[in-house]
Design a protein around this motif. Structure first.
Motif, PDB file in Angstrom:
ATOM      1  N   GLN A 161       7.923   5.954 -21.781  1.00 40.38           N
ATOM      2  CA  GLN A 161       8.887   5.008 -21.192  1.00 40.38           C
ATOM      3  C   GLN A 161       8.143   4.015 -20.301  1.00 40.38           C
ATOM      4  O   GLN A 161       8.552   3.720 -19.178  1.00 40.38           O
ATOM      5  N   ARG A 162       7.051   3.476 -20.817  1.00 44.44           N
ATOM      6  CA  ARG A 162       6.094   2.741 -19.993  1.00 44.44           C
ATOM      7  C   ARG A 162       6.600   1.380 -19.556  1.00 44.44           C
ATOM      8  O   ARG A 162       6.039   0.790 -18.637  1.00 44.44           O
ATOM      9  N   GLN A 163       7.653   0.865 -20.199  1.00 45.70           N
ATOM     10  CA  GLN A 163       8.183  -0.436 -19.797  1.00 45.70           C
ATOM     11  C   GLN A 163       9.565  -0.330 -19.152  1.00 45.70           C
ATOM     12  O   GLN A 163      10.351  -1.263 -19.197  1.00 45.70           O
ATOM     13  N   THR A 164       9.832   0.809 -18.512  1.00 46.86           N
ATOM     14  CA  THR A 164      11.089   0.950 -17.781  1.00 46.86           C
ATOM     15  C   THR A 164      10.948   0.572 -16.310  1.00 46.86           C
ATOM     16  O   THR A 164      11.943   0.532 -15.596  1.00 46.86           O
ATOM     17  N   ASP A 165       9.702   0.328 -15.848  1.00 43.80           N
ATOM     18  CA  ASP A 165       9.484   0.001 -14.431  1.00 43.80           C
ATOM     19  C   ASP A 165      10.167   1.027 -13.530  1.00 43.80           C
ATOM     20  O   ASP A 165      10.859   0.675 -12.569  1.00 43.80           O
ATOM     21  N   SER A 166       9.963   2.304 -13.829  1.00 45.10           N
ATOM     22  CA  SER A 166      10.651   3.362 -13.098  1.00 45.10           C
ATOM     23  C   SER A 166       9.859   3.829 -11.880  1.00 45.10           C
ATOM     24  O   SER A 166       9.847   5.018 -11.554  1.00 45.10           O
ATOM     25  N   GLY A 167       9.210   2.896 -11.205  1.00 45.11           N
ATOM     26  CA  GLY A 167       8.398   3.247 -10.055  1.00 45.11           C
ATOM     27  C   GLY A 167       9.148   3.158  -8.746  1.00 45.11           C
ATOM     28  O   GLY A 167      10.319   3.532  -8.646  1.00 45.11           O
ATOM     29  N   THR A 168       8.485   2.624  -7.739  1.00 46.26           N
ATOM     30  CA  THR A 168       8.973   2.668  -6.359  1.00 46.26           C
ATOM     31  C   THR A 168       9.546   1.330  -5.916  1.00 46.26           C
ATOM     32  O   THR A 168       9.023   0.271  -6.272  1.00 46.26           O
ATOM     33  N   VAL A 169      10.605   1.399  -5.135  1.00 40.56           N
ATOM     34  CA  VAL A 169      11.127   0.236  -4.408  1.00 40.56           C
ATOM     35  C   VAL A 169      10.999   0.534  -2.923  1.00 40.56           C
ATOM     36  O   VAL A 169      11.496   1.560  -2.440  1.00 40.56           O
ATOM     37  N   GLU A 170      10.291  -0.342  -2.206  1.00 46.02           N
ATOM     38  CA  GLU A 170      10.159  -0.211  -0.757  1.00 46.02           C
ATOM     39  C   GLU A 170      11.207  -1.073  -0.071  1.00 46.02           C
ATOM     40  O   GLU A 170      11.494  -2.199  -0.503  1.00 46.02           O
ATOM     41  N   LEU A 171      11.774  -0.548   0.995  1.00 47.58           N
ATOM     42  CA  LEU A 171      12.869  -1.201   1.717  1.00 47.58           C
ATOM     43  C   LEU A 171      12.467  -1.316   3.186  1.00 47.58           C
ATOM     44  O   LEU A 171      12.418  -0.330   3.907  1.00 47.58           O
ATOM     45  N   ASP A 172      12.160  -2.531   3.587  1.00 47.55           N
ATOM     46  CA  ASP A 172      11.654  -2.779   4.939  1.00 47.55           C
ATOM     47  C   ASP A 172      12.718  -3.518   5.745  1.00 47.55           C
ATOM     48  O   ASP A 172      12.786  -4.744   5.730  1.00 47.55           O
ATOM     49  N   ARG A 205      10.733  -4.755  -1.826  1.00 47.08           N
ATOM     50  CA  ARG A 205       9.500  -4.893  -2.597  1.00 47.08           C
ATOM     51  C   ARG A 205       9.537  -3.913  -3.758  1.00 47.08           C
ATOM     52  O   ARG A 205       9.606  -2.691  -3.547  1.00 47.08           O
ATOM     53  N   VAL A 206       9.505  -4.459  -4.963  1.00 44.87           N
ATOM     54  CA  VAL A 206       9.483  -3.637  -6.173  1.00 44.87           C
ATOM     55  C   VAL A 206       8.025  -3.460  -6.582  1.00 44.87           C
ATOM     56  O   VAL A 206       7.353  -4.433  -6.925  1.00 44.87           O
ATOM     57  N   LEU A 207       7.539  -2.234  -6.536  1.00 37.61           N
ATOM     58  CA  LEU A 207       6.136  -1.968  -6.838  1.00 37.61           C
ATOM     59  C   LEU A 207       5.936  -1.698  -8.330  1.00 37.61           C
ATOM     60  O   LEU A 207       6.790  -1.087  -8.974  1.00 37.61           O
ATOM     61  N   GLY A 208       4.819  -2.131  -8.847  1.00 36.01           N
ATOM     62  CA  GLY A 208       4.494  -1.882 -10.249  1.00 36.01           C
ATOM     63  C   GLY A 208       3.654  -0.633 -10.391  1.00 36.01           C
ATOM     64  O   GLY A 208       2.561  -0.671 -10.971  1.00 36.01           O
ATOM     65  N   ASP A 209       4.161   0.501  -9.888  1.00 26.78           N
ATOM     66  CA  ASP A 209       3.361   1.724  -9.842  1.00 26.78           C
ATOM     67  C   ASP A 209       3.826   2.797 -10.826  1.00 26.78           C
ATOM     68  O   ASP A 209       3.462   3.957 -10.694  1.00 26.78           O
ATOM     69  N   TRP A 210       4.629   2.411 -11.824  1.00 28.10           N
ATOM     70  CA  TRP A 210       5.044   3.375 -12.850  1.00 28.10           C
ATOM     71  C   TRP A 210       3.905   3.534 -13.850  1.00 28.10           C
ATOM     72  O   TRP A 210       3.524   2.582 -14.531  1.00 28.10           O
ATOM     73  N   ASP A 211       3.335   4.722 -13.953  1.00 30.20           N
ATOM     74  CA  ASP A 211       2.143   4.932 -14.770  1.00 30.20           C
ATOM     75  C   ASP A 211       2.253   6.231 -15.557  1.00 30.20           C
ATOM     76  O   ASP A 211       1.273   6.959 -15.699  1.00 30.20           O
ATOM     77  N   SER A 219      14.392   2.780 -12.165  1.00 28.12           N
ATOM     78  CA  SER A 219      14.328   2.202 -13.506  1.00 28.12           C
ATOM     79  C   SER A 219      14.984   0.828 -13.554  1.00 28.12           C
ATOM     80  O   SER A 219      16.110   0.643 -13.089  1.00 28.12           O
ATOM     81  N   GLY A 220      14.258  -0.123 -14.133  1.00 23.20           N
ATOM     82  CA  GLY A 220      14.792  -1.462 -14.328  1.00 23.20           C
ATOM     83  C   GLY A 220      14.823  -2.333 -13.102  1.00 23.20           C
ATOM     84  O   GLY A 220      15.363  -3.442 -13.137  1.00 23.20           O
ATOM     85  N   ALA A 221      14.249  -1.877 -11.978  1.00 21.51           N
ATOM     86  CA  ALA A 221      14.306  -2.670 -10.748  1.00 21.51           C
ATOM     87  C   ALA A 221      13.511  -3.962 -10.875  1.00 21.51           C
ATOM     88  O   ALA A 221      13.932  -5.017 -10.394  1.00 21.51           O
ATOM     89  N   SER A 222      12.350  -3.896 -11.523  1.00 24.45           N
ATOM     90  CA  SER A 222      11.544  -5.098 -11.705  1.00 24.45           C
ATOM     91  C   SER A 222      12.284  -6.080 -12.612  1.00 24.45           C
ATOM     92  O   SER A 222      12.868  -5.686 -13.621  1.00 24.45           O
ATOM     93  N   ASP A 223      12.271  -7.346 -12.243  1.00 24.97           N
ATOM     94  CA  ASP A 223      12.937  -8.411 -12.997  1.00 24.97           C
ATOM     95  C   ASP A 223      14.452  -8.276 -12.990  1.00 24.97           C
ATOM     96  O   ASP A 223      15.143  -8.895 -13.786  1.00 24.97           O
ATOM     97  N   SER A 224      14.986  -7.457 -12.090  1.00 24.63           N
ATOM     98  CA  SER A 224      16.443  -7.362 -11.983  1.00 24.63           C
ATOM     99  C   SER A 224      16.958  -8.428 -11.021  1.00 24.63           C
ATOM    100  O   SER A 224      16.206  -8.985 -10.214  1.00 24.63           O
ATOM    101  N   ASP A 225      18.243  -8.697 -11.104  1.00 18.30           N
ATOM    102  CA  ASP A 225      18.896  -9.652 -10.210  1.00 18.30           C
ATOM    103  C   ASP A 225      19.636  -8.943  -9.082  1.00 18.30           C
ATOM    104  O   ASP A 225      19.744  -9.478  -7.976  1.00 18.30           O
ATOM    105  N   LYS A 258      12.475   4.273  -2.329  1.00 22.54           N
ATOM    106  CA  LYS A 258      13.143   5.030  -3.391  1.00 22.54           C
ATOM    107  C   LYS A 258      12.200   5.108  -4.591  1.00 22.54           C
ATOM    108  O   LYS A 258      11.512   4.136  -4.920  1.00 22.54           O
ATOM    109  N   SER A 259      12.190   6.262  -5.253  1.00 27.05           N
ATOM    110  CA  SER A 259      11.367   6.453  -6.447  1.00 27.05           C
ATOM    111  C   SER A 259      12.244   6.482  -7.691  1.00 27.05           C
ATOM    112  O   SER A 259      13.462   6.554  -7.606  1.00 27.05           O
ATOM    113  N   PHE A 260      11.597   6.414  -8.853  1.00 30.14           N
ATOM    114  CA  PHE A 260      12.278   6.414 -10.148  1.00 30.14           C
ATOM    115  C   PHE A 260      13.343   5.314 -10.218  1.00 30.14           C
ATOM    116  O   PHE A 260      14.492   5.561 -10.584  1.00 30.14           O
TER     117      PHE A 260
END
Length: 402
Positions: free
Chosen positions: A200-211, A190-196, A157-163, A153-155
């Motif tokens: 809104q650079r600290q929203t962590d709105s990048g990719t979550v991989e689901l394996d 896996r929450v990727l740190g690929d938001w660049d 937001s807030g996935a990194s450091d979430s519970d 999933k892309s975009f």
């Protein structure tokens, strides 16, 4: 911070809404002190997210009988707005946290919502977003008796450091969108740190991989499920309203920064022949125009918040016509805050002068943040919806963006 620790899950009655906004103001001041440097760094604002956890504001929208504050939506959205004045990235993930809690109530059963909201209060969970219905790469498949999600999933937001995460996928068996509430730490996530992006650079709105992430049947939000009722279709309205208040907070913060800068540091224009910047008629004209646009946007945003609260209180009694009126109020606020915000975050440089463009000042962050976010959902389509309503009386068709 004394106020920041004012509310903890200890069985006592939640504080009054006014104190929630006081805490939001304290947090906003603290976030402002490091906002420019953190914007340069990007990444996850873990310390700031932990301050939100300690503040108790993650329980702001949770019902009082579950240990939360039970605050009405206008108060929740005002807290988002106040934080956005200093840091729109943190305000964004804070607002989306409450959107995820609302998703439990809108898409899931009463039992699911109560259990997960109570746990959110007791364990100070921070919720992240991995829903994004336009990204259909994630699939729900059956592996024996188990359900698993695989894909990405892309975009998010807030996935990194979430519970916890709200995750969507396409059910291979039915081709329908399904939504689940799962722990972020579950194996296979896996929450990727690929938001660049530029803003809104600290929203962590990048990719979550689901394996092959296992999903239990009781984690699926199927009663009524995504947009499964008129009441459930309020979710996109709330998502839009969170963004309205993020935009408005950015504009308010930008105008206040510009005001301080003009009063303290703006030199007289050469053409003004010594007239101080605070008396320059063209500077005053600019401020008058910016203030007027902001005031109109603020009034529309407040009206939209009240309309949403009234619709929320209807619950399953909500009619399509009532939902449509709410959507129109929110679309009006979305257009107004986008336009006023872009005008202010660009025009502020006209009233501050060339010295405000230094990298150290970081004034460009307001425009970058707003410009990045307003492209998420093109505002021209909101204007088209308003035109269809104004000309033909047509209310917006419920979708994940209206």
């Amino acid at each position: 911070m004394q106020g920041e620790a004012a509310h903890v899950s200890n069985g006592q009655a939640p504080p009054a809404p006014g104190s929630a906004l006081e805490i939001a103001d304290e947090l906003s001041r603290a976030f402002a002190a490091t906002a420019v440097e953190r914007d340069r760094q990007g990444g996850t604002p873990r310390e700031e997210r932990d301050r939100l956890r300690r503040s108790g504001l993650l329980a702001l929208s949770a019902p009082a009988d579950l240990g939360g504050w039970g605050a009405p939506w206008p108060v929740v959205l005002e807290a988002v707005r106040r934080i956005a004045r200093a840091d729109s990235a943190i305000a964004h993930v804070f607002g989306f946290h409450h959107l995820m809690l609302a998703t439990l109530r809108l898409f899931g059963s009463a039992g699911q919502a109560s259990r997960l909201q109570a746990d959110t209060v007791a364990k100070r969970w921070f919720w992240g977003n991995a829903l994004n219905p336009l990204d259909t790469r994630a699939r729900l498949v059956r592996r024996g008796d188990a359900l698993v999600v695989r894909g990405a999933k892309s975009f998010c937001s807030g996935a990194s450091d979430s519970d916890m995460l709200i995750v969507s996928a396409i059910d291979d068996a039915t081709s329908r969108l399904v939504v689940a509430a799962v722990p972020t730490g579950r194996p296979g996530i896996r929450v990727l740190g690929d938001w660049d992006n530029m803003g809104q650079r600290q929203t962590d709105s990048g990719t979550v991989e689901l394996d092959d992430v296992e999903v239990r049947a009781d984690e699926l939000l199927t009663t009524p499920g995504p947009l499964g009722s008129t009441f459930a279709s309020l979710r996109p309205c709330l998502a839009q309203l969170v963004l309205v208040n993020v935009y408005l907070g950015i504009a308010e913060g930008a105008l206040e920064e510009a005001r301080r800068y003009t009063r303290a540091r703006r030199r007289p224009s050469v053409a003004a022949r010594g007239t101080p910047a605070t008396e320059d008629p063209y500077v005053l004209l600019r401020y008058g125009d910016m203030w007027l646009g902001l005031e109109a946007a603020r009034l529309l945003a407040d009206r939209a918040g009240a309309a949403f609260q009234a619709a929320w209180e209807e619950g399953d009694r909500l009619s399509p016509e009532q939902r449509g009126a709410c959507a129109i109020a929110i679309a009006s606020a979305k257009v107004a805050t986008s336009r006023a915000g872009l005008e202010i975050t660009n025009g502020m440089f006209e009233v501050m002068g060339a010295s405000a463009t230094t990298a150290g000042a970081g004034m460009d962050r307001f425009w970058r943040n707003l410009r990045t976010h307003t492209l998420h959902d093109p505002v021209d389509y909101k204007s088209r919806e308003l035109g269809a309503y104004a000309l033909n009386g047509a209310i917006p068709e419920p979708s994940f963006y209206s």
